[in-house]
Motif scaffolding. Sequence first.
Motif, PDB file in Angstrom:
ATOM      1  N   GLU A 143     -19.960 -67.376 -57.110  1.00 34.33           N
ATOM      2  CA  GLU A 143     -19.617 -68.049 -55.684  1.00 34.33           C
ATOM      3  C   GLU A 143     -19.476 -66.565 -54.768  1.00 34.33           C
ATOM      4  N   SER A 144     -18.976 -65.824 -55.239  1.00 28.87           N
ATOM      5  CA  SER A 144     -18.955 -64.391 -54.361  1.00 28.87           C
ATOM      6  C   SER A 144     -20.287 -63.794 -54.383  1.00 28.87           C
ATOM      7  N   SER A 145     -21.139 -64.135 -55.042  1.00 22.52           N
ATOM      8  CA  SER A 145     -22.346 -63.392 -55.233  1.00 22.52           C
ATOM      9  C   SER A 145     -23.603 -64.319 -54.829  1.00 22.52           C
ATOM     10  N   SER A 146     -23.432 -65.472 -54.582  1.00 19.15           N
ATOM     11  CA  SER A 146     -24.277 -66.542 -54.246  1.00 19.15           C
ATOM     12  C   SER A 146     -25.191 -65.989 -52.967  1.00 19.15           C
ATOM     13  N   GLU A 147     -24.482 -65.140 -51.810  1.00 17.46           N
ATOM     14  CA  GLU A 147     -25.367 -65.008 -50.633  1.00 17.46           C
ATOM     15  C   GLU A 147     -26.373 -63.455 -50.975  1.00 17.46           C
ATOM     16  N   ARG A 148     -26.226 -63.123 -52.304  1.00 16.40           N
ATOM     17  CA  ARG A 148     -26.717 -61.824 -52.434  1.00 16.40           C
ATOM     18  C   ARG A 148     -28.096 -62.038 -53.338  1.00 16.40           C
ATOM     19  N   ASN A 149     -28.740 -61.314 -53.564  1.00 16.90           N
ATOM     20  CA  ASN A 149     -29.743 -61.132 -54.471  1.00 16.90           C
ATOM     21  C   ASN A 149     -29.269 -60.211 -55.762  1.00 16.90           C
ATOM     22  N   PHE A 150     -28.176 -60.942 -56.477  1.00 20.79           N
ATOM     23  CA  PHE A 150     -27.816 -60.047 -57.660  1.00 20.79           C
ATOM     24  C   PHE A 150     -28.635 -60.340 -58.783  1.00 20.79           C
ATOM     25  N   GLY A 151     -29.315 -61.522 -58.881  1.00 22.39           N
ATOM     26  CA  GLY A 151     -30.080 -61.594 -60.358  1.00 22.39           C
ATOM     27  C   GLY A 151     -29.222 -62.398 -61.179  1.00 22.39           C
ATOM     28  N   LEU A 152     -29.347 -62.129 -62.442  1.00 17.27           N
ATOM     29  CA  LEU A 152     -28.440 -62.797 -63.572  1.00 17.27           C
ATOM     30  C   LEU A 152     -27.374 -61.801 -63.811  1.00 17.27           C
ATOM     31  N   PRO A 153     -25.955 -62.022 -63.892  1.00 14.97           N
ATOM     32  CA  PRO A 153     -25.043 -61.246 -64.476  1.00 14.97           C
ATOM     33  C   PRO A 153     -25.345 -61.099 -65.907  1.00 14.97           C
ATOM     34  N   ILE A 154     -24.942 -59.763 -66.247  1.00 11.82           N
ATOM     35  CA  ILE A 154     -25.145 -59.460 -67.634  1.00 11.82           C
ATOM     36  C   ILE A 154     -23.855 -59.109 -68.611  1.00 11.82           C
TER      37      ILE A 154
END
Length: 151
Positions: free
Chosen positions: A40-51
């Motif tokens: 939810e916190s990273s939904s507005e970002r282009n974070f990609g897949l958390p590893i």
Amino acid sequence: MTDQDIKNSISEKALEYGTPSEYSELFDNLPGEFQRRFKESSSERNFGLPIVKYGHPNGNWIIIGTKELAWKNDKLNFLPINLINRISVPDQERMRAIEIQPNRMIRKYEYEILRINTLHGDHYDIWLNKVTEYYGFWHMMIRYFRLIREC
């Protein structure tokens, strides 16, 4: 190289460098509530897949994603990985380690702060648990930089 290819390669290296440990875990193995809140916190970002998530006993943590890093010190921060110029040990961390460990051959195992330097001249200090997580994170970033150079 796809995000999934990057995730698979970094995950493989993380397992090789001691993940899971007391302060590190593959993101997919973290509790569902943490995963949900982070996504939810990273939904507005282009974070990609958390590893993989690396932590510190003081509660700070960092997550390597396929496109960005996220870390929590006092607040949640994000940095696109392609903006990272280099990673280094801050001078104050080197001096602290000298005070704690006079034997220079094992002094580096006292490091807990890593500096991330950007192409724009900014730098960010992140906390990592001594030895295992510190060097695990360092090696994950080396693997990541090699992967993106191959693309």
